[in-house]
Enzyme design. Sequence first.
Site, short mmCIF file in Angstrom:
data_model
loop_
_atom_site.label_atom_id
_atom_site.label_comp_id
_atom_site.label_asym_id
_atom_site.label_seq_id
_atom_site.Cartn_x
_atom_site.Cartn_y
_atom_site.Cartn_z
N ASN A 84 41.05 38.50 24.21
CA ASN A 84 39.93 38.24 25.14
C ASN A 84 39.78 39.33 26.19
OD1 ASN A 84 39.10 35.55 24.14
ND2 ASN A 84 41.19 35.00 24.76
N SER A 109 42.03 42.40 38.59
CA SER A 109 42.73 41.35 39.31
C SER A 109 43.84 41.90 40.20
CB SER A 109 43.35 40.39 38.30
OG SER A 109 44.27 39.51 38.93
N TYR A 146 49.04 39.09 31.81
CA TYR A 146 47.62 39.05 32.22
C TYR A 146 47.31 40.30 33.06
CZ TYR A 146 43.85 37.71 35.46
OH TYR A 146 42.72 37.70 36.23
N LYS A 150 44.66 43.57 32.58
CA LYS A 150 43.67 44.07 33.55
C LYS A 150 43.84 45.59 33.75
CE LYS A 150 41.40 40.35 34.21
NZ LYS A 150 40.01 40.25 33.75
N1 LIG Z 1 38.75 33.53 40.16
C1 LIG Z 1 39.59 34.41 40.70
O1 LIG Z 1 40.11 34.20 41.82
C2 LIG Z 1 39.90 35.69 39.96
C3 LIG Z 1 40.89 36.54 40.50
C4 LIG Z 1 41.16 37.73 39.85
C5 LIG Z 1 40.48 38.08 38.70
N2 LIG Z 1 39.54 37.22 38.18
C6 LIG Z 1 38.87 37.63 36.93
O2 LIG Z 1 37.49 37.34 37.03
C7 LIG Z 1 36.99 36.95 35.75
C8 LIG Z 1 36.33 35.59 35.87
O3 LIG Z 1 37.31 34.66 36.31
P1 LIG Z 1 36.95 33.13 36.61
O4 LIG Z 1 37.82 32.69 37.70
O5 LIG Z 1 35.47 32.99 36.73
O6 LIG Z 1 37.48 32.49 35.27
P2 LIG Z 1 36.81 31.29 34.44
O7 LIG Z 1 37.82 30.87 33.42
O8 LIG Z 1 36.25 30.27 35.39
O9 LIG Z 1 35.62 32.04 33.72
C9 LIG Z 1 35.82 32.93 32.66
C10 LIG Z 1 34.69 32.70 31.68
O10 LIG Z 1 34.85 33.65 30.62
C11 LIG Z 1 34.58 32.97 29.41
N3 LIG Z 1 35.30 33.66 28.35
C12 LIG Z 1 36.64 33.82 28.24
N4 LIG Z 1 36.93 34.51 27.13
C13 LIG Z 1 35.75 34.79 26.53
C14 LIG Z 1 35.40 35.48 25.36
N5 LIG Z 1 36.32 36.00 24.53
N6 LIG Z 1 34.08 35.60 25.05
C15 LIG Z 1 33.13 35.05 25.85
N7 LIG Z 1 33.41 34.37 26.98
C16 LIG Z 1 34.71 34.25 27.31
C17 LIG Z 1 35.05 31.53 29.59
O11 LIG Z 1 34.36 30.64 28.72
C18 LIG Z 1 34.72 31.29 31.07
O12 LIG Z 1 33.46 30.68 31.23
C19 LIG Z 1 38.18 36.95 34.79
O13 LIG Z 1 38.17 38.16 34.08
C20 LIG Z 1 39.37 36.87 35.72
O14 LIG Z 1 40.50 37.46 35.14
C21 LIG Z 1 39.26 36.04 38.79
#
Ligand SMILES: NC(=O)c1ccc[n+]([C@@H]2O[C@H](COP(=O)([O-])OP(=O)(O)OC[C@H]3O[C@@H](n4cnc5c(N)ncnc54)[C@H](O)[C@@H]3O)[C@@H](O)[C@H]2O)c1
Length: 249
Positions: A84, A109, A146, A150
């Site tokens: 992913n 991240s 993870y 990144k």
């Molecule tokens: N939320 C945070 O605090 C945070 C912190 C650091 C990094 N991130 C990064 O930000 C991004 C979004 O995070 P989030 O918190 O919204 O996570 P989340 O799980 O709420 O959203 C991720 C979305 O990506 C979709 N997804 C995952 N794999 C997929 C694939 N192979 N094809 C299509 N869709 C796919 C999922 O269905 C989900 O809706 C991620 O890459 C995460 O690593 C988030």
Amino acid sequence: MAQSVLLTGAAGRVGEAILGGLADDYEWRLLDRDPPTEDYPGEFVVADITEDETIREAMEGIDVVLHLAGDPRKTAPWDSVLTNNIDGTQTVFEAAVDAGVEKVAFASSNHAVGHYETDERTPEMYRADDDYLLDGTEQPRPGNLYGVSKVAGEALGRYYHDEYGISVVNVRIGNLTENHPPIDYERGQAMWLSYRDCAHLFDRCIQADYDYEIVYGISDNDRKYYSIERAKEVLGYEPQDNSAAHNDD
Ligand SMILES: NC(=O)c1ccc[n+]([C@@H]2O[C@H](COP(=O)([O-])OP(=O)(O)OC[C@H]3O[C@@H](n4cnc5c(N)ncnc54)[C@H](O)[C@@H]3O)[C@@H](O)[C@H]2O)c1
């Protein structure tokens, strides 16, 4: 005419924060493997980012990609982040370059640098009187697999920028929560990113001019050990929130 923006991972939390602030500002094409559960602006493509042909179609006519889709769990196993986060990100960059996309903002991240938080420094580094700062020029030190994925995503961006000239900004997102910073969790408060600062930061990623950048995605917290100077300087990021303002809530 408004820019056309492809938002991958649109059904997730970061996508929710971005669309909450910017729904009316761009021509959106939203993409997620999960169908939407709420109203959404623009067109919604239900697809997996590893599906090469579908991702190529989704790039047609797109100016900027905000690439969020991936497995966001710090405990995510290798097979999941390999598919992913790494394979999926390569598919997105390859299709973006071939489609002539101008810019890609990649959701990196804090876990890309998680191993700077050594036992000797914590928890002092989470406090306002500690001046320790990471600013994005340091070597990556992922704290888990993870985080490794990144760092790989950031390296893919570096390659596609150097090889093809596409503009790339990596946003090392801290800890995004809605309404209120994490309670009784100093580390989370130090790297808090509010929903409105998140939307504003990704807005700047769409609007600003840059080559290849690594910035930290946090609010203007009193307690912070990530610098937001580069995001301010290069992107024009002007955060409005500060986790310390919620201390007495
Ligand atoms: N939320 C945070 O605090 C945070 C912190 C650091 C990094 N991130 C990064 O930000 C991004 C979004 O995070 P989030 O918190 O919204 O996570 P989340 O799980 O709420 O959203 C991720 C979305 O990506 C979709 N997804 C995952 N794999 C997929 C694939 N192979 N094809 C299509 N869709 C796919 C999922 O269905 C989900 O809706 C991620 O890459 C995460 O690593 C988030």
